[in-house]
Design a protein around this motif. Structure first.
Motif, PDB file in Angstrom:
ATOM      1  N   ALA A  10      15.382  44.851   5.341  1.00 38.86           N
ATOM      2  CA  ALA A  10      14.143  45.582   5.579  1.00 38.86           C
ATOM      3  C   ALA A  10      13.503  45.162   6.899  1.00 38.86           C
ATOM      4  CB  ALA A  10      13.174  45.356   4.428  1.00 38.86           C
ATOM      5  N   ALA A  11      14.266  44.471   7.737  1.00 35.86           N
ATOM      6  CA  ALA A  11      13.740  44.085   9.040  1.00 35.86           C
ATOM      7  C   ALA A  11      13.484  45.337   9.871  1.00 35.86           C
ATOM      8  CB  ALA A  11      14.732  43.172   9.761  1.00 35.86           C
ATOM      9  N   HIS A  12      12.621  45.208  10.831  1.00 33.89           N
ATOM     10  CA  HIS A  12      12.279  46.374  11.643  1.00 33.89           C
ATOM     11  C   HIS A  12      13.431  46.712  12.586  1.00 33.89           C
ATOM     12  CE1 HIS A  12      10.537  46.715  15.839  1.00 33.89           C
ATOM     13  NE2 HIS A  12      11.024  45.518  15.907  1.00 33.89           N
ATOM     14  N   THR A  13      13.579  47.999  12.857  1.00 33.06           N
ATOM     15  CA  THR A  13      14.665  48.488  13.700  1.00 33.06           C
ATOM     16  C   THR A  13      14.098  48.940  15.042  1.00 33.06           C
ATOM     17  OG1 THR A  13      14.515  50.804  13.036  1.00 33.06           O
ATOM     18  CG2 THR A  13      15.808  49.356  11.606  1.00 33.06           C
ATOM     19  N   PRO A  14      14.955  49.119  16.053  1.00 32.76           N
ATOM     20  CA  PRO A  14      14.463  49.584  17.361  1.00 32.76           C
ATOM     21  C   PRO A  14      13.821  50.972  17.304  1.00 32.76           C
ATOM     22  CG  PRO A  14      16.705  48.739  17.545  1.00 32.76           C
ATOM     23  CD  PRO A  14      16.372  48.778  16.090  1.00 32.76           C
ATOM     24  N   ARG A  88       7.954  44.287   1.805  1.00 37.48           N
ATOM     25  CA  ARG A  88       8.279  43.646   3.087  1.00 37.48           C
ATOM     26  C   ARG A  88       7.738  44.402   4.287  1.00 37.48           C
ATOM     27  NH1 ARG A  88       9.427  38.472   2.518  1.00 37.48           N
ATOM     28  NH2 ARG A  88      10.981  38.138   0.911  1.00 37.48           N
ATOM     29  N   LYS A  89       7.737  45.742   4.202  1.00 37.20           N
ATOM     30  CA  LYS A  89       7.215  46.560   5.292  1.00 37.20           C
ATOM     31  C   LYS A  89       7.029  47.970   4.777  1.00 37.20           C
ATOM     32  CE  LYS A  89      11.502  48.295   7.391  1.00 37.20           C
ATOM     33  NZ  LYS A  89      12.275  48.433   8.618  1.00 37.20           N
ATOM     34  N   VAL A  90       6.233  48.748   5.506  1.00 30.92           N
ATOM     35  CA  VAL A  90       6.123  50.183   5.242  1.00 30.92           C
ATOM     36  C   VAL A  90       6.396  50.908   6.555  1.00 30.92           C
ATOM     37  CG1 VAL A  90       4.493  49.854   3.338  1.00 30.92           C
ATOM     38  CG2 VAL A  90       3.626  50.364   5.614  1.00 30.92           C
ATOM     39  N   VAL A  91       6.992  52.100   6.432  1.00 34.69           N
ATOM     40  CA  VAL A  91       7.353  52.881   7.611  1.00 34.69           C
ATOM     41  C   VAL A  91       6.905  54.321   7.408  1.00 34.69           C
ATOM     42  CG1 VAL A  91       9.233  53.670   9.102  1.00 34.69           C
ATOM     43  CG2 VAL A  91       9.400  51.422   7.977  1.00 34.69           C
ATOM     44  N   VAL A  92       6.089  54.822   8.331  1.00 27.40           N
ATOM     45  CA  VAL A  92       5.813  56.252   8.366  1.00 27.40           C
ATOM     46  C   VAL A  92       7.067  56.836   9.004  1.00 27.40           C
ATOM     47  CG1 VAL A  92       4.309  58.095   9.211  1.00 27.40           C
ATOM     48  CG2 VAL A  92       3.328  55.873   8.562  1.00 27.40           C
ATOM     49  N   SER A  93       7.872  57.466   8.175  1.00 27.08           N
ATOM     50  CA  SER A  93       9.256  57.762   8.540  1.00 27.08           C
ATOM     51  C   SER A  93       9.524  59.177   9.016  1.00 27.08           C
ATOM     52  CB  SER A  93      10.157  57.473   7.340  1.00 27.08           C
ATOM     53  OG  SER A  93       9.721  58.238   6.220  1.00 27.08           O
ATOM     54  N   GLU A  94       8.653  60.103   8.669  1.00 26.14           N
ATOM     55  CA  GLU A  94       8.965  61.499   8.968  1.00 26.14           C
ATOM     56  C   GLU A  94       7.688  62.321   9.087  1.00 26.14           C
ATOM     57  OE1 GLU A  94      11.897  64.943   7.034  1.00 26.14           O
ATOM     58  OE2 GLU A  94      11.652  63.021   6.012  1.00 26.14           O
ATOM     59  N   LEU A  95       7.746  63.347   9.939  1.00 25.07           N
ATOM     60  CA  LEU A  95       6.696  64.360  10.039  1.00 25.07           C
ATOM     61  C   LEU A  95       7.394  65.699   9.870  1.00 25.07           C
ATOM     62  CD1 LEU A  95       3.832  65.362  10.666  1.00 25.07           C
ATOM     63  CD2 LEU A  95       4.390  65.193  13.101  1.00 25.07           C
ATOM     64  N   ARG A  96       7.103  66.349   8.758  1.00 30.29           N
ATOM     65  CA  ARG A  96       7.760  67.617   8.438  1.00 30.29           C
ATOM     66  C   ARG A  96       6.705  68.611   7.967  1.00 30.29           C
ATOM     67  NH1 ARG A  96      11.807  66.194   4.374  1.00 30.29           N
ATOM     68  NH2 ARG A  96      10.087  66.362   2.948  1.00 30.29           N
ATOM     69  N   ILE A 104       8.280  52.705   1.491  1.00 26.20           N
ATOM     70  CA  ILE A 104       7.878  51.332   1.196  1.00 26.20           C
ATOM     71  C   ILE A 104       9.170  50.550   0.975  1.00 26.20           C
ATOM     72  CG2 ILE A 104       6.658  49.804  -0.409  1.00 26.20           C
ATOM     73  CD1 ILE A 104       4.911  52.285  -1.148  1.00 26.20           C
ATOM     74  N   TRP A 105       9.357  49.463   1.718  1.00 27.98           N
ATOM     75  CA  TRP A 105      10.547  48.629   1.604  1.00 27.98           C
ATOM     76  C   TRP A 105      10.201  47.375   0.813  1.00 27.98           C
ATOM     77  CZ3 TRP A 105      15.324  50.097   3.271  1.00 27.98           C
ATOM     78  CH2 TRP A 105      15.380  51.218   4.096  1.00 27.98           C
ATOM     79  N   LEU A 106      10.881  47.203  -0.327  1.00 29.53           N
ATOM     80  CA  LEU A 106      10.657  46.055  -1.202  1.00 29.53           C
ATOM     81  C   LEU A 106      11.921  45.214  -1.305  1.00 29.53           C
ATOM     82  CD1 LEU A 106       9.528  48.777  -3.168  1.00 29.53           C
ATOM     83  CD2 LEU A 106       8.270  46.799  -3.931  1.00 29.53           C
ATOM     84  N   ASP A 107      11.729  43.935  -1.556  1.00 29.02           N
ATOM     85  CA  ASP A 107      12.829  43.052  -1.934  1.00 29.02           C
ATOM     86  C   ASP A 107      12.689  42.796  -3.419  1.00 29.02           C
ATOM     87  OD1 ASP A 107      13.908  42.826   0.573  1.00 29.02           O
ATOM     88  OD2 ASP A 107      12.965  40.896   1.013  1.00 29.02           O
ATOM     89  N   PRO A 132       3.939  44.268   7.701  1.00 29.04           N
ATOM     90  CA  PRO A 132       3.809  45.171   8.846  1.00 29.04           C
ATOM     91  C   PRO A 132       3.871  46.650   8.485  1.00 29.04           C
ATOM     92  CG  PRO A 132       5.867  43.909   8.974  1.00 29.04           C
ATOM     93  CD  PRO A 132       5.142  43.458   7.747  1.00 29.04           C
ATOM     94  N   ILE A 133       3.212  47.429   9.332  1.00 32.22           N
ATOM     95  CA  ILE A 133       3.220  48.890   9.239  1.00 32.22           C
ATOM     96  C   ILE A 133       3.956  49.392  10.481  1.00 32.22           C
ATOM     97  CG2 ILE A 133       1.793  50.989   9.257  1.00 32.22           C
ATOM     98  CD1 ILE A 133      -0.513  49.150   8.143  1.00 32.22           C
ATOM     99  N   TYR A 134       4.963  50.227  10.257  1.00 34.40           N
ATOM    100  CA  TYR A 134       5.732  50.793  11.360  1.00 34.40           C
ATOM    101  C   TYR A 134       5.658  52.311  11.308  1.00 34.40           C
ATOM    102  CZ  TYR A 134       7.864  46.165  11.756  1.00 34.40           C
ATOM    103  OH  TYR A 134       8.067  44.816  11.904  1.00 34.40           O
ATOM    104  N   VAL A 135       5.892  52.934  12.460  1.00 37.26           N
ATOM    105  CA  VAL A 135       6.037  54.376  12.550  1.00 37.26           C
ATOM    106  C   VAL A 135       7.335  54.639  13.297  1.00 37.26           C
ATOM    107  CG1 VAL A 135       5.085  56.526  13.495  1.00 37.26           C
ATOM    108  CG2 VAL A 135       3.552  54.808  12.509  1.00 37.26           C
TER     109      VAL A 135
END
Length: 175
Positions: A10-14, A88-96, A104-107, A132-135
């Motif tokens: 669930a680590a952050h990606t580029p 572990r983190k949340v990601v705003v992943s899509e705009l549709r 929501i990424w959980l371990d 962390p919060i990612y987009v």
């Protein structure tokens, strides 16, 4: 609610930009709450319109206001903890279709689990877990492009206005 197991960390990606809450305010036109996310390493800004109950849950946590009984997002945090899971983190992943989606990424038990969520719920949980919060970069680009369309000139004007607000104007999470 959709869940799926992932064997990726669930680590952050580029492709993900770390964001922080810049403010929580009311849209003067629609009278709906807006969460304003800002890139921690740059100046990208992403406004997300949310429901009043979700905005209240976020505001309560931002202001560290205790409630006599657990609110919904507190209950969700307690349930995850009692089931030995950790957000572990949340990601705003899509705009549709002008709707934002989040994950929501959980371990849990050594496995990474991705859960579909509304961004407002994901952000409310991220605040409670202090994660962390990612987009997704594509979401930032899509939101900029949709804001430059002829029908949504007001959205681009609002984005510029949001980028230039100071703390007093932003209201520091007041609604």
């Amino acid at each position: 609610m959709t869940t799926q197991s992932q064997h990726v960390a669930a680590a952050h990606t580029p492709d993900e930009v770390e964001m922080q809450i810049r403010g929580l305010m009311m849209d003067p036109v629609t009278n709906m709450p807006i969460i304003v996310l800002k890139d921690v390493a740059g100046d990208a800004v992403l406004p997300i319109w949310v429901g009043i109950f979700e905005a209240n849950a976020i505001a309560l946590e931002l202001e560290k206001t205790a409630t006599p009984r657990p609110m919904t997002h507190d209950l969700m945090q307690n349930m995850a903890r009692n089931l030995n899971a950790e957000v572990r983190k949340v990601v705003v992943s899509e705009l549709r279709d002008d709707t934002f989606y989040a994950v929501i990424w959980l371990d849990h038990a050594g496995e990474t689990v991705a859960m579909d969520a509304r961004p407002s719920d994901a952000i409310a949980l991220a605040l409670r877990w202090d994660c962390p919060i990612y987009v997704n970069r594509e979401v930032l680009e899509s939101s900029r492009q949709s804001a430059t369309g002829a029908q949504t000139i007001n959205a681009e004007e609002m984005r510029r206005w949001l980028e230039n607000l100071n703390d007093d104007e932003m209201g520091r999470y007041k609604m």
